[in-house]
Design an enzyme around this catalytic site. Structure first.
Site, PDB file in Angstrom:
ATOM      1  N   GLU A  37     -10.899 -58.612-212.498  1.00 11.19           N
ATOM      2  CA  GLU A  37     -11.797 -59.672-212.700  1.00 11.19           C
ATOM      3  C   GLU A  37     -12.982 -58.508-212.118  1.00 11.19           C
ATOM      4  O   GLU A  37     -12.760 -57.973-211.474  1.00 11.19           O
ATOM      5  CB  GLU A  37     -11.827 -60.772-212.031  1.00 11.19           C
ATOM      6  CG  GLU A  37     -12.530 -61.366-210.933  1.00 11.19           C
ATOM      7  CD  GLU A  37     -12.410 -62.280-210.417  1.00 11.19           C
ATOM      8  OE1 GLU A  37     -11.198 -62.652-209.981  1.00 11.19           O
ATOM      9  OE2 GLU A  37     -13.585 -63.244-209.460  1.00 11.19           O
ATOM     10  N   ARG A 263       3.952 -57.297-208.706  1.00 13.02           N
ATOM     11  CA  ARG A 263       2.983 -56.209-207.834  1.00 13.02           C
ATOM     12  C   ARG A 263       3.234 -55.326-207.299  1.00 13.02           C
ATOM     13  O   ARG A 263       4.473 -55.184-206.484  1.00 13.02           O
ATOM     14  CB  ARG A 263       1.516 -57.336-207.330  1.00 13.02           C
ATOM     15  CG  ARG A 263       2.028 -57.367-206.231  1.00 13.02           C
ATOM     16  CD  ARG A 263       1.289 -58.493-205.268  1.00 13.02           C
ATOM     17  NE  ARG A 263       0.070 -58.478-206.366  1.00 13.02           N
ATOM     18  CZ  ARG A 263      -1.087 -58.711-206.631  1.00 13.02           C
ATOM     19  NH1 ARG A 263      -1.882 -57.240-205.662  1.00 13.02           N
ATOM     20  NH2 ARG A 263      -1.827 -59.819-207.100  1.00 13.02           N
ATOM     21  N   LYS A 273      -8.789 -56.583-202.688  1.00 16.90           N
ATOM     22  CA  LYS A 273      -9.942 -55.983-203.257  1.00 16.90           C
ATOM     23  C   LYS A 273     -10.570 -56.881-202.051  1.00 16.90           C
ATOM     24  O   LYS A 273     -12.152 -55.926-201.379  1.00 16.90           O
ATOM     25  CB  LYS A 273     -10.172 -57.281-204.539  1.00 16.90           C
ATOM     26  CG  LYS A 273     -10.365 -56.270-205.904  1.00 16.90           C
ATOM     27  CD  LYS A 273     -10.606 -56.911-206.743  1.00 16.90           C
ATOM     28  CE  LYS A 273     -10.211 -57.138-208.256  1.00 16.90           C
ATOM     29  NZ  LYS A 273      -9.874 -57.820-209.449  1.00 16.90           N
TER      30      LYS A 273
END
Ligand code: ATP
Ligand code: MG
Length: 561
Positions: A37, A263, A273
């Site tokens: 994104e 992850r 983020k």
């Protein structure tokens, strides 16, 4: 793309792909994608995903798409898009012509939403976001059906079209999939597919005020692009039934398969983020490419190589269970990578003047030193000028040394690396008692060998000839946080390491370093690996970023807890 890398380690995803291929499932080849994104810079966690997706495409002779997952309206994507592309390329991967935007599928997604409505599989809900959340139920209790759940197809189509046309205010209505409010998996309890938001989109401008949710957009984007294996992180595992449900209802000819892996979490840093954004916005770091950040831009600026990051991705592997990797492993990987490919040089970080009283003034002796002592032929030799005044590291001299001190102290001897043995005869202090200079003598026999009388000399210390030394600025970067998991306890910014950057403006390097070009790396002997900063080395100024010290000084701290 370098091709002389060892073969990739096996992992469960490759095993699944092998099985799929063996079963004849993908005659057209393997297609993966990396779908960031564009709302921030990529970090080392993304690098793991990039290496996995692009690595699989490369090794199976398939392809990997780069897709901007830009379903959320936002105006400031351009900088992020450019950084994402630059980072993927820098890591050594290439998407060829396969560059996409999820926003380019908005029309098709909308058509498909109407199709679901016509099939009685989606409805317009007039409840507020709060009401929808409150009626979702819990893990143990089923949800409560919306009073609008049984609207007719005609009414739903009409309302949905009017939603698109802008007849209703933001947040007043949503489109929901009609699945099962009692499903054990809460993701299947009539998830929202579209919401109304009057916000401009970077790519589609003001064409839309209906924006699709991730779950509705992602699998369909994968299907449109012919993705065979849609590899994502574990938190999407519980979304997989929904991913499959949408694809089933639409009866699309191509069926991608979602696979989940763990992850990457790293100690002593943050990777969300939101947190990275906060650090940048509040100027707690110098920008997205601050060398202390785990962003790819930051690691690149610090001096990490793409090879070391790909190697790191291999070493950590791909597993199905979440875990946290020690920052020390990343640091070891870059040390291992640079060890055999960057030359050594000497650089005195905090100089102390040493006058060698028995060496003639004005005389210069050129000493030949190997650039890679472990294997001298590999990187050749350089000439290191030696003269009457040399600079050594302030910490390599101690006036009252502890027992077994192997460096310099009054009356004691030490070897200058590649040079002679010197003895400290006298200490010169200023009025405040600070040591400003040492008066020493050298043993001329020791330029080329051990002392003739066989006496033992301690360690060799690095040095530079004062007259030939090159002034350099050193930025000593250290870990950004003082605790292994800054995000776990309270406000993460409380754990920022106040010593994460030390600037040494008065360092001196040996002559050869004066020729360093921006982007070149050295091992400064006994100190660490350094990178000539590509942006700040200009107008003859040399600024080196410490990539990593030679040893892991944090290991004991971690062991102590
Ligand atoms: P956020 O921090 O906002 O949740 P994100 O990390 O999910 O964002 P995306 O841009 O959506 O960021 O991620 C793109 C891809 O990178 C996704 O496929 C995601 O699974 C993967 N990815 C993100 N973080 C990690 C990580 N720490 N380890 C491995 N893969 C990751
Ligand atoms: Mg995400």
């Amino acid at each position: 793309m370098t091709t002389n890398e060892p073969s990739r380690p096996r992992n469960f995803i490759r095993q699944i792909i092998d099985d799929d291929l063996a079963a004849g499932r993908h005659p057209g080849g393997i297609v993966t994608r990396f779908p960031p994104e564009p709302n921030g810079y990529l970090h080392i966690g993304h690098a793991k995903s990039i290496c996995l997706n692009f690595g699989i495409a490369r090794d199976y002779g398939g392809r990997c798409h780069l897709r901007m997952d830009d379903t959320n309206p936002s105006k400031e994507e351009q900088e992020y898009i450019e950084s994402i592309q630059a980072d993927v390329r820098w890591l050594g991967f290439d998407w060829g012509t396969h560059y996409y935007h999820a926003a380019d599928y908005f029309d098709r997604l909308y058509e498909w939403a109407e199709l679901l409505i016509r099939k009685g599989k989606a409805y317009v809900d007039d409840q507020t976001a709060d009401q929808i959340r409150d009626t979702r139920g819990t893990l143990t209790e089923p949800g409560t059906p919306s009073p609008f759940r049984d609207r007719s197809v005609e009414e739903n189509l009409d309302l949905f079209r009017r939603m698109r046309a802008g007849e209703f205010p933001d947040g007043s209505r949503v489109l929901r999939a009609k699945i099962d409010m009692a499903a054990p998996n809460v993701n299947l309890r009539d998830p929202v597919m579209y919401r109304i938001r009057r916000e401009s989109h970077h790519r589609t401008g003001d064409a839309w005020l209906l924006y699709p949710m991730y779950d509705w957009a992602h699998g369909q984007s994968d299907a449109i692009e012919g993705i065979t294996h849609s590899i994502c992180t574990l938190e999407f595992e519980a979304h997989r039934p929904l991913y499959d449900w949408f694809l089933e209802q639409l009866e699309l000819p191509h069926r991608p398969r979602q696979l989940e892996f763990a992850r990457l979490n790293l100690t002593f840093t943050v990777m969300s983020k939101r947190m990275l954004n906060e650090l940048v916005r509040e100027r707690l770091v110098a920008g997205w490419d601050d060398p202390r950040l785990p962003t790819i831009a930051g690691l690149r600026r610090r001096g990490y190589t793409p090879e070391s990051i790909r190697e790191f991705a291999d070493r950590i592997g791909v597993a199905k269970a979440d875990s946290t990797v020690d920052m020390g492993l990343l640091e070891t990987t870059i040390r291992d990578d640079l060890n055999t490919r960057v030359p050594r040089a000497m650089c005195v970080h905090q100089p102390l003047r040493v006058v060698l009283e028995n060496f003639p003034e004005g005389e210069v002796r050129e000493i030949e030193a190997p650039n890679f002592p472990d294997d001298p032929p590999k990187m050749g030799f350089r000439k290191v000028p030696f003269s009457r005044v040399v600079l050594i590291e302030r910490e390599d001299f101690v006036e009252q040394p502890p027992k077994k001190f192997l460096r310099l102290s009054p009356g004691k001897e030490v070897r200058l690396r590649w040079g002679p043995v010197i003895r400290c005869d006298r200490v010169v202090q200023d009025e405040a008692g600070r040591v400003v200079e040492l008066r020493c003598s050298l043993d001329p026999d020791t330029f080329t060998g051990p002392p003739r009388d066989g006496r033992k000399i301690g360690n060799a210390v690095h040095w530079v000839s004062e007259a030939h030394a090159v002034p350099v600025t050193l930025r000593l970067y250290d870990r950004l946080f003082t605790v292994p998991n800054p995000a776990a306890r309270g406000e993460f910014k409380q754990h920022l390491n106040p010593g994460s950057l030390e600037i040494l403006a008065d360092a001196r390097a040996e002559r050869v370093v004066g020729q360093a070009k921006p982007g070149e790396r050295y091992q400064f002997e006994r100190r660490g690996y350094y990178f000539a900063d590509p942006q700040d080395c200009r107008d003859g100024r040399l600024v080196f970023n410490r990539i990593v010290p030679l040893r892991d000084s944090w290991a004991k701290i971690v062991a102590k807890g």
